[in-house]
Design an enzyme around this catalytic site. Structure first.
Site, PDB file in Angstrom:
ATOM      1  N   HIS A  16      43.440  66.626  24.652  1.00  0.00           N
ATOM      2  CA  HIS A  16      43.160  65.362  25.338  1.00  0.00           C
ATOM      3  C   HIS A  16      44.333  64.419  25.136  1.00  0.00           C
ATOM      4  O   HIS A  16      44.976  64.444  24.090  1.00  0.00           O
ATOM      5  CB  HIS A  16      41.885  64.716  24.774  1.00  0.00           C
ATOM      6  CG  HIS A  16      41.300  63.690  25.676  1.00  0.00           C
ATOM      7  ND1 HIS A  16      41.756  62.392  25.692  1.00  0.00           N
ATOM      8  CD2 HIS A  16      40.339  63.779  26.616  1.00  0.00           C
ATOM      9  CE1 HIS A  16      41.071  61.722  26.605  1.00  0.00           C
ATOM     10  NE2 HIS A  16      40.212  62.528  27.183  1.00  0.00           N
ATOM     11  N   ASP A  24      34.801  68.554  28.634  1.00  0.00           N
ATOM     12  CA  ASP A  24      34.603  69.597  29.655  1.00  0.00           C
ATOM     13  C   ASP A  24      34.251  70.940  29.059  1.00  0.00           C
ATOM     14  O   ASP A  24      33.896  71.865  29.776  1.00  0.00           O
ATOM     15  CB  ASP A  24      35.887  69.722  30.499  1.00  0.00           C
ATOM     16  CG  ASP A  24      36.134  68.455  31.278  1.00  0.00           C
ATOM     17  OD1 ASP A  24      37.161  67.797  31.061  1.00  0.00           O
ATOM     18  OD2 ASP A  24      35.243  68.083  32.063  1.00  0.00           O
TER      19      ASP A  24
HETATM   20  C1  SDX Z   1      39.429  64.920  30.987  1.00  0.00           C
HETATM   21  O1  SDX Z   1      41.994  60.828  30.193  1.00  0.00           O
HETATM   22  C2  SDX Z   1      40.751  61.009  30.072  1.00  0.00           C
HETATM   23  O2  SDX Z   1      40.062  60.234  29.491  1.00  0.00           O
HETATM   24  C3  SDX Z   1      40.225  62.239  30.775  1.00  0.00           C
HETATM   25  C4  SDX Z   1      38.772  62.564  30.527  1.00  0.00           C
HETATM   26  C5  SDX Z   1      37.852  61.533  31.125  1.00  0.00           C
HETATM   27  O3  SDX Z   1      36.714  61.431  30.655  1.00  0.00           O
HETATM   28  O4  SDX Z   1      38.249  60.886  32.121  1.00  0.00           O
HETATM   29  O5  SDX Z   1      38.522  62.653  29.139  1.00  0.00           O
HETATM   30  C6  SDX Z   1      38.378  63.884  31.170  1.00  0.00           C
HETATM   31  O6  SDX Z   1      40.281  65.037  31.809  1.00  0.00           O
HETATM   32  C7  SDX Z   1      39.434  65.745  29.724  1.00  0.00           C
HETATM   33  C8  SDX Z   1      40.676  66.697  29.648  1.00  0.00           C
HETATM   34  C9  SDX Z   1      40.343  67.919  30.506  1.00  0.00           C
HETATM   35  N1  SDX Z   1      41.519  68.795  30.648  1.00  0.00           N
HETATM   36  C10 SDX Z   1      41.585  70.002  30.107  1.00  0.00           C
HETATM   37  O7  SDX Z   1      40.740  70.461  29.331  1.00  0.00           O
HETATM   38  C11 SDX Z   1      42.808  70.818  30.542  1.00  0.00           C
HETATM   39  C12 SDX Z   1      43.476  71.440  29.308  1.00  0.00           C
HETATM   40  N2  SDX Z   1      44.076  70.360  28.504  1.00  0.00           N
HETATM   41  C13 SDX Z   1      45.500  70.096  28.727  1.00  0.00           C
HETATM   42  O8  SDX Z   1      45.974  70.312  30.008  1.00  0.00           O
HETATM   43  C14 SDX Z   1      45.965  68.837  28.018  1.00  0.00           C
HETATM   44  O9  SDX Z   1      45.432  68.847  26.760  1.00  0.00           O
HETATM   45  C15 SDX Z   1      45.679  67.473  28.643  1.00  0.00           C
HETATM   46  C16 SDX Z   1      46.177  67.392  30.021  1.00  0.00           C
HETATM   47  C17 SDX Z   1      44.220  67.181  28.610  1.00  0.00           C
HETATM   48  C18 SDX Z   1      46.392  66.426  27.786  1.00  0.00           C
HETATM   49  O10 SDX Z   1      47.684  66.634  27.930  1.00  0.00           O
HETATM   50  P1  SDX Z   1      48.782  65.724  27.153  1.00  0.00           P
HETATM   51  O11 SDX Z   1      48.214  64.624  26.346  1.00  0.00           O
HETATM   52  O12 SDX Z   1      49.798  65.344  28.162  1.00  0.00           O
HETATM   53  O13 SDX Z   1      49.259  66.694  26.102  1.00  0.00           O
HETATM   54  P2  SDX Z   1      50.493  67.565  26.285  1.00  0.00           P
HETATM   55  O14 SDX Z   1      50.356  68.255  27.604  1.00  0.00           O
HETATM   56  O15 SDX Z   1      51.691  66.721  26.046  1.00  0.00           O
HETATM   57  O16 SDX Z   1      50.271  68.620  25.112  1.00  0.00           O
HETATM   58  C19 SDX Z   1      50.712  68.324  23.813  1.00  0.00           C
HETATM   59  C20 SDX Z   1      51.035  69.690  23.240  1.00  0.00           C
HETATM   60  C21 SDX Z   1      51.948  70.524  24.141  1.00  0.00           C
HETATM   61  O17 SDX Z   1      52.704  71.353  23.305  1.00  0.00           O
HETATM   62  P3  SDX Z   1      54.251  70.898  22.976  1.00  0.00           P
HETATM   63  O18 SDX Z   1      54.946  70.687  24.325  1.00  0.00           O
HETATM   64  O19 SDX Z   1      54.153  69.618  22.201  1.00  0.00           O
HETATM   65  O20 SDX Z   1      54.811  72.052  22.211  1.00  0.00           O
HETATM   66  O21 SDX Z   1      49.818  70.474  23.111  1.00  0.00           O
HETATM   67  C22 SDX Z   1      49.884  71.614  23.960  1.00  0.00           C
HETATM   68  C23 SDX Z   1      51.010  71.378  24.948  1.00  0.00           C
HETATM   69  O22 SDX Z   1      51.600  72.609  25.330  1.00  0.00           O
HETATM   70  N3  SDX Z   1      48.601  71.688  24.629  1.00  0.00           N
HETATM   71  C24 SDX Z   1      47.885  72.801  24.781  1.00  0.00           C
HETATM   72  C25 SDX Z   1      46.702  72.391  25.435  1.00  0.00           C
HETATM   73  N4  SDX Z   1      46.749  71.084  25.682  1.00  0.00           N
HETATM   74  C26 SDX Z   1      47.924  70.640  25.183  1.00  0.00           C
HETATM   75  N5  SDX Z   1      48.112  74.074  24.419  1.00  0.00           N
HETATM   76  C27 SDX Z   1      47.130  74.962  24.743  1.00  0.00           C
HETATM   77  N6  SDX Z   1      45.972  74.648  25.367  1.00  0.00           N
HETATM   78  C28 SDX Z   1      45.728  73.365  25.723  1.00  0.00           C
HETATM   79  N7  SDX Z   1      44.580  73.060  26.331  1.00  0.00           N
END
Ligand code: SDX
Length: 433
Positions: free
Chosen positions: A310, A368
């Site tokens: 998140h 989710d």
């Molecule tokens: C919702 O914003 C809100 O409030 C949203 C929400 C709401 O109620 O409105 O809460 C609803 O959207 C919940 C989130 C649902 N999405 C998912 O479950 C999709 C999977 N999650 C990711 O795509 C990701 O975690 C995000 C998009 C949710 C958050 O992304 P960020 O904050 O931009 O984090 P990031 O992409 O910068 O990741 C940080 C690190 C990265 O590694 P590094 O580049 O630092 O090496 O963590 C890794 C990412 O590769 N990472 C993951 C991961 N999520 C982040 N690795 C594996 N699996 C994951 N799910």
């Protein structure tokens, strides 16, 4: 809305000069540096793609502390509201800022109930879609089309019209989402039944058929209401920010909410519940989990564990804890507690919470992760998960839209950029290129 308070200024040394910018405090949470005068005093923009360190507005609706796993709606914790309140009462709280008295809640509930039907001619919009259209395509289209029917609630400067538009959307989104579901199944639309409560009526419109009596199960209705409540609002997330930006141009309320629905559709946002369940099905069995965990860790593999991580929560998402309780209740009721998908989900959660990669990256199950399991157990197709999220979030979008319109500092949202394109090209005739 209690406005922010100024504290000691922040000095920024630009090299050739120092400038002072106001530091503002809210009621709880981080202070902000007010940079509204930065460009005029320095010819500098700030740069923050994804707005990871940027507050876009003042708001008194929802507060999140990502480190502590705190979520407050108007100061009330999500855990307490999930235990003691219900979705329509939370709608009132988000919209008006206070918990309603008994007569206020009764009046609000009656007003929503009396707006659940769609204009009969709107049904033709559904028939224009293919039966296999994604329901998000349908609800996005029908929601936007509402502005072509309800001309008496388009004027954003008329408080009465803003209020009527809001009640209409909170009341009609369940009908629109249920009709989209029925359309995908080939079954006839089921009109709302105003003798049922909000969640019961949604289940009734989705699962009843004209040829049989249908009585919504009270445990399923309570779980449905809780899913709505947990998804109702979440501060300045991507879709809420989209609604605020659309509203800042003066667009009508129906168009603004359609914009929010479009943004929510993405798998990184509201589309994650559908993507999460598809992922759990792809994993299939517990023994295949390590392969997917390794893929999630592989920098060269775009695969991510859907339902994990998140932008704000760098500890657990308080909603997923409550959702997990509902998942157990629903699956036990339906006798599917041995559901293979749930087994994969629980094992995946256990591993992810112990694995160094996920601990280091602070990746926890988000809202989710469990919602999809509950919705699938209830009988919804995965393509219906995000429309249900949109239905629930409509009140949050509307609350922020209302707050934005009443903010004296409100102006059209128009970010700047760091331009890296070519400078001053001269036109070359086609024969000379
Ligand atoms: C919702 O914003 C809100 O409030 C949203 C929400 C709401 O109620 O409105 O809460 C609803 O959207 C919940 C989130 C649902 N999405 C998912 O479950 C999709 C999977 N999650 C990711 O795509 C990701 O975690 C995000 C998009 C949710 C958050 O992304 P960020 O904050 O931009 O984090 P990031 O992409 O910068 O990741 C940080 C690190 C990265 O590694 P590094 O580049 O630092 O090496 O963590 C890794 C990412 O590769 N990472 C993951 C991961 N999520 C982040 N690795 C594996 N699996 C994951 N799910």
């Amino acid at each position: 809305m209690t406005s922010s308070k100024s504290k000691k200024n922040v000095s920024i040394d630009l090299g050739h000069k120092c400038i002072e910018l106001p530091r503002l405090s809210g009621s709880i949470g981080p202070d902000v540096i007010d940079i509204r005068k930065l460009y005029n005093n320095s010819d500098l923009f700030t740069f923050d793609p994804g707005f990871t360190s940027t507050a876009s507005c003042e708001s008194a609706i929802t507060f999140i502390d990502g480190d502590k796993g705190t979520l407050l709606y108007r100061g009330y914790s999500i855990e307490e509201l999930a235990q003691k309140s219900n979705y329509l009462e939370v709608c009132y709280l988000l919209l008006y800022g206070v918990l309603p008295k008994k007569d206020e809640l009764l009046n609000f509930t009656q007003r929503v109930t009396r707006h659940t039907m769609l204009h009969e001619q709107m049904i033709y919009f559904f028939r224009g879609f293919r039966r296999d259209a994604h329901p998000m395509a349908i609800i996005c289209g029908v929601q936007g089309a509402m502005s072509s029917f309800y001309h008496d609630s388009l004027d954003i400067n008329d408080p009465w019209q803003r209020e009527v538009a809001s009640i209409r959307m909170i009341a009609k989104l369940p009908t629109i989402v249920a009709y989209a579901y029925k359309y995908s199944t080939g079954q006839p639309f089921v009109y709302p039944d105003n003798s049922l409560d909000y969640a019961e009526n949604f289940l009734y419109m989705c699962f009843s058929v004209p040829s049989e009596k249908y009585v919504p199960n009270s445990i399923l209705a309570k779980a449905m209401d809780r899913i709505f409540l947990l998804h109702a609002d979440h501060e300045q997330n991507a879709s809420t920010s989209t609604v605020r930006l659309a509203g800042s141009s003066g667009a009508n309320p129906f168009a603004c909410i359609a914009a929010g629905i479009a943004c929510l559709w993405g798998p990184a946002h509201g589309g994650a519940n559908e993507a999460c369940l598809d992922m759990l099905k792809e994993i299939g069995t517990v023994d295949k989990i390590p392969k997917y965990i390794n893929r999630a860790k592989d920098k060269n593999d775009p695969f991510r564990l859907m339902g994990f991580g998140h932008r704000v929560y760098k500890s657990f998402d308080p909603r997923s804890k409550v959702m997990k309780e509902s998942a157990d209740e629903v699956l036990n009721l339906l006798g599917v507690e041995n559901n293979s998908i749930l087994k994969v989900a629980k094992e995946l959660e256990r591993i992810a919470l112990e694995d160094d990669y996920f601990i280091e990256k602070k990746l926890y199950p988000n809202v989710d992760f469990y919602s999809g399991i509950i919705l699938e157990a209830m009988g919804f197709s995965t393509s219906m998960f995000t429309p249900i999220f949109a239905l629930a979030r409509t009140v949050g979008w509307i609350s922020h839209w209302m707050e934005m319109l009443s903010d004296p500092n409100q102006k059209i949202g128009r970010p700047r950029q760091l331009y890296t394109g070519p400078a001053y090209n001269s036109y070359i005739k086609i024969d000379e290129r």
